[in-house]
Write a protein that holds these residues in place. Sequence first.
Motif, mmCIF file in Angstrom:
data_model
loop_
_atom_site.group_PDB
_atom_site.id
_atom_site.type_symbol
_atom_site.label_atom_id
_atom_site.label_comp_id
_atom_site.label_asym_id
_atom_site.label_seq_id
_atom_site.Cartn_x
_atom_site.Cartn_y
_atom_site.Cartn_z
ATOM 1 N N ALA A 1 -8.477 -4.811 13.569
ATOM 2 C CA ALA A 1 -8.175 -3.787 14.567
ATOM 3 C C ALA A 1 -6.747 -3.274 14.393
ATOM 4 N N VAL A 2 -5.816 -4.231 14.193
ATOM 5 C CA VAL A 2 -4.423 -3.826 13.969
ATOM 6 C C VAL A 2 -4.329 -2.971 12.702
ATOM 7 N N ALA A 3 -4.993 -3.427 11.642
ATOM 8 C CA ALA A 3 -4.926 -2.716 10.361
ATOM 9 C C ALA A 3 -5.504 -1.303 10.491
ATOM 10 N N ALA A 4 -6.616 -1.184 11.226
ATOM 11 C CA ALA A 4 -7.260 0.129 11.373
ATOM 12 C C ALA A 4 -6.340 1.087 12.132
ATOM 13 N N ILE A 5 -5.671 0.586 13.164
ATOM 14 C CA ILE A 5 -4.761 1.434 13.942
ATOM 15 C C ILE A 5 -3.604 1.914 13.060
ATOM 16 N N VAL A 6 -3.031 0.964 12.287
ATOM 17 C CA VAL A 6 -1.935 1.345 11.386
ATOM 18 C C VAL A 6 -2.424 2.353 10.341
ATOM 19 N N ALA A 7 -3.618 2.113 9.789
ATOM 20 C CA ALA A 7 -4.168 2.999 8.769
ATOM 21 C C ALA A 7 -4.368 4.403 9.342
ATOM 22 N N PHE A 8 -4.878 4.466 10.576
ATOM 23 C CA PHE A 8 -5.106 5.777 11.198
ATOM 24 C C PHE A 8 -3.775 6.490 11.440
ATOM 25 N N ALA A 9 -2.787 5.728 11.928
ATOM 26 C CA ALA A 9 -1.465 6.315 12.182
ATOM 27 C C ALA A 9 -0.854 6.854 10.886
ATOM 28 N N TRP A 10 -1.123 6.151 9.785
ATOM 29 C CA TRP A 10 -0.538 6.525 8.491
ATOM 30 C C TRP A 10 -1.254 7.750 7.884
ATOM 31 N N ILE A 11 -2.588 7.657 7.787
ATOM 32 C CA ILE A 11 -3.362 8.642 7.032
ATOM 33 C C ILE A 11 -3.959 9.720 7.939
ATOM 34 N N GLY A 12 -4.184 9.343 9.197
ATOM 35 C CA GLY A 12 -4.751 10.315 10.136
ATOM 36 C C GLY A 12 -6.233 10.584 9.945
ATOM 37 N N ARG A 13 -6.937 9.658 9.252
ATOM 38 C CA ARG A 13 -8.382 9.873 9.058
ATOM 39 C C ARG A 13 -9.152 8.731 9.697
ATOM 40 N N ALA A 14 -9.993 9.053 10.681
ATOM 41 C CA ALA A 14 -10.766 8.035 11.387
ATOM 42 C C ALA A 14 -11.757 7.346 10.442
ATOM 43 N N GLY B 1 0.829 -1.210 0.000
ATOM 44 C CA GLY B 1 0.000 0.000 0.000
ATOM 45 C C GLY B 1 0.862 1.258 0.000
ATOM 46 N N GLY B 2 1.998 1.186 0.709
ATOM 47 C CA GLY B 2 2.915 2.323 0.740
ATOM 48 C C GLY B 2 3.441 2.670 -0.643
ATOM 49 N N PHE C 1 -4.716 3.082 -1.418
ATOM 50 C CA PHE C 1 -3.568 2.610 -0.638
ATOM 51 C C PHE C 1 -3.868 1.277 0.051
ATOM 52 N N PHE C 2 -5.157 1.048 0.382
ATOM 53 C CA PHE C 2 -5.494 -0.128 1.203
ATOM 54 C C PHE C 2 -6.002 -1.314 0.383
#
Lengths: 363, 363
Positions: free
Chosen positions: B282-295, A210-211, B228-229
């Motif tokens: 859950a892990v993926a959502a946390i990483v996605a939020f950390a990356w993109i910053g969109r809830a 994805g990156g 990206f996802f």
Amino acid sequence: MWDRMSTIAEEVMDEPPEEAEDYELSVGDVMTDGYVAVPADTSIEAATDRFQEFSPKDSTQTTIYYTYVTDADDRLVGVASLREMLSAPDDDPISSIMKDEVVSFHETADAEQAAMDVADLHYPAVPIVDDDERLVGIVRSDTLVDVMEAESSEDMLRMQGMNLPELKASDLTDVEEQRSRLMLDASLWEILRIRVPWLIVALAGGFLAGGVIGVYEDTLEAVVILAFFIPVVMDMGGNVGTQSSTIFIRGVVLGHIDKSNVARRIGKETVVGAIIGLMVGAVAAIVAFAWIGRADIAYVVFGAMVGTSVVAALVGFLIPWLVYLIGQDPAAASNPIVTTIKDVSGLLIYFGLATLLVIELGV
Amino acid sequence: MWDRMSTIAEEVMDEPPEEAEDYELSVGDVMTDGYVAVPADTSIEAATDRFQEFSPKDSTQTTIYYTYVTDADDRLVGVASLREMLSAPDDDPISSIMKDEVVSFHETADAEQAAMDVADLHYPAVPIVDDDERLVGIVRSDTLVDVMEAESSEDMLRMQGMNLPELKASDLTDVEEQRSRLMLDASLWEILRIRVPWLIVALAGGFLAGGVIGVYEDTLEAVVILAFFIPVVMDMGGNVGTQSSTIFIRGVVLGHIDKSNVARRIGKETVVGAIIGLMVGAVAAIVAFAWIGRADIAYVVFGAMVGTSVVAALVGFLIPWLVYLIGQDPAAASNPIVTTIKDVSGLLIYFGLATLLVIELGV
């Protein structure tokens, strides 16, 4: 295989194999003492009588109808089948009818390799010797079959990321059975413990891929239909690479791929990957053009398919080989690495080509 | 397995199995006539003498040290091992020492199934009977091992889309060897013939998945970072589904999954898929939020991971079962179908959720 086998049949295999792997069972781990062995001067009648007395401790084991013959120092010097003994004069010594070319294994020999080496000989058992060629036990062919099935079943499950404990000699009977039951009937907690860790590792690979798309955000923003072909490029790499790894792992297990020919094998597989890429890429490009009507994107799809297929074939052989060289099980360790490399490189080639041909050159 | 085996040991398996599959070898296809059989009133001495005369036509075959005992109508009524015969009075009839509970197979029984049924009994051979329970041959356990290895090796290669011809009885010796050699050393044309057809089928699946992205072009145009996802969602479906199919196919082959429990098995696997989806999602959502910053996008990723995991686990069991029900080999046929369904449904869930949550609701 016939070459390998005739070598075995001609000389006692009394050296441990060069690349005996730590994580595998040796024949010494799985040998048994349920057999008849006599000194070379024993009469055939006395040796035959031993089969009447003989009853294996483990009553599920059938009798091995061979007499193993030793010299004064307990060294293995011959073998005779009971059928040959029944047909010979009772008072002759067993040495008069024994075969003195005996297939045997050193006790440290890898059990899975041993199983494959004798598979087509169909012996009920093979004697095991120590450093001094003394007979220390036999390994039953049914035990070797259990080893082979257990290892092959393990390989299959590990390739799908099942986090299984290493095999022990005591696991052999029914290991496939146990594993299948475990996968189906274990507690939820146990099932998750086996299946989830690898999925988390694979998730990291997914985010890396994805990156790559993230790096090419501007290209994608400009030509959003490029996203339509992401699944095509990813599937191509996945499928070609999995074919390559499957062929490679069978080849290593069966001894067709080793240090002497691995470079040539990898080279050939890469050429095969290129030709597959040209064929499937041409079909993909035609479909892409029919769908989108843009020649530039069809070129990009074609180029990405060829590039992905070459990389997937190459890493599908190369990564399991490197894993094997450092003494790990190639079936267990390679899959997430190979998947990630294929995904990342496939998307890099695809978006790199797209940026060049569609955005900068405007082909 | 122990349940199955005790059943076999208690009664002669003289009925063809209900679901004998056309594409598999039967024990009758692989049986041999290299064995000793005598009428029940034969003396033990006369029966023992038969082993002296006995020499198999195929000199690579070791002797089977069992005497099979028949009645006046050639029906199989007992079996005695040579060890038991050596320990008994020479003049007694063989019927006095024979075991009259004999494991046997009907000649139409599936060879791979037979191999698994007797694997842990470790018999050197099993007698084969016809409709009238007449002894018509024996099947050697080493032959059954060849069958099992050949079928398992075939399954592995077919799962990766290798387009191999059906097995024949004459292929058995060394089939794995032959296949590996074929994959490595065949002509380029032959290799392409084996590997490319399935890749073209998989390509069609990739385009279908791409078509889903095409349907959501407007959504993607509005929020290009959704692309990206795509690899994360596709990999998740792929990995969970492959785990499920591997577990399912082993379960069917080993007889742990059948009509009586398949609904429950599929239900449980779907629940496992949901829980795996919740954890990895859950892990993926946390990483996605950390990356993109969109809830909002993190919610979409989480939902898509759970949905994809459930669908992948479900179709990973269901499709091979349907393929099995129509009499085809589940290992060979399921993979491209399962991959396509996983990809298409995963992307539908992902972009459907994105359209709803990000575009329409603006969460």
